[in-house]
Write a protein that holds these residues in place. Structure first.
Motif: not given
Length: 202
Positions: A111-132
């Motif tokens: 979701m977008e929060f102001g000028e920021r993107t808030v990306f959320f996932t559990h972490g078992h599939l994408f543990s690193n932000w570079r993977m998303v």
């Protein structure tokens, strides 16, 4: 105050009136982030009380809700009157959501929060932000759960990393916890008392 342009989630508020678009605009100041409830009814009761006290504009659950263990108590989570966005964890069977008549959460969301993107996932599939499957910059926030260990750190050249910890069973020396995101600061708090454990200015 954050201006959020967010896709319509089955758990979220109504779309913009007189519009057939898949987006709507909401004004939000505070996001309440939690993870890894694992069907703990006692932790759920504390969580709901803390949500009432914090009065956030949006709830984000980073997975492992444990609906099958919550049973009829799950209504407590979905009747706070606050929109909730959930991503599915490795312990969340999609069929449990379907069997309870609730939409099956995605593996990741944003979701977008102001000028920021808030990306959320559990972490078992994408543990690193570079993977998303979405580009994230220094102004953005990458949320995971899964480890049951609270974490809050800004990465050089990348997003702020947030793990709110587990509201039921932390695996570090910290108590059960949740996080609050505001326009200029992120903080992690003890679930039972609301006491701030750590914070990071954005």
């Amino acid at each position: 105050m954050g201006i959020v342009l967010q896709h319509i989630s089955p758990y979220d508020a109504m779309p913009l009136a007189n519009s057939n678009a898949v987006n709507y605009i909401r004004y939000m100041e505070k996001l309440f982030v939690f993870s890894d409830l694992h069907g703990d009814v006692k932790a759920l009761a504390m969580l709901v009380e803390r949500i009432k006290m914090e009065r956030p504009d949006q709830l984000i659950c980073a997975g492992d809700v444990g609906l099958e263990r919550l049973g009829h108590n799950q209504v407590m989570l979905f009747s706070t009157g606050i929109p909730i966005s959930i991503v599915r964890g490795n312990c969340d069977s999609p069929w449990i959501f379907a069997d309870t008549g609730r939409p099956i959460p995605p593996q990741y969301d944003s979701m977008e929060f102001g000028e920021r993107t808030v990306f959320f996932t559990h972490g078992h599939l994408f543990s690193n932000w570079r993977m998303v499957p979405r580009a994230l910059g220094e102004q953005d926030i990458f949320i995971t759960g899964h480890t049951h260990r609270a974490k809050l750190v800004h990465t050089k050249g990348g997003p702020t990393l947030l793990n709110p910890g587990s509201v039921s069973s932390p695996r570090d020396s910290k108590p059960p916890s949740y996080a609050m995101i505001r326009s200029d600061i992120i903080s992690i708090h003890e679930l039972s008392s609301g006491v701030e454990l750590e914070s990071l200015v954005l």
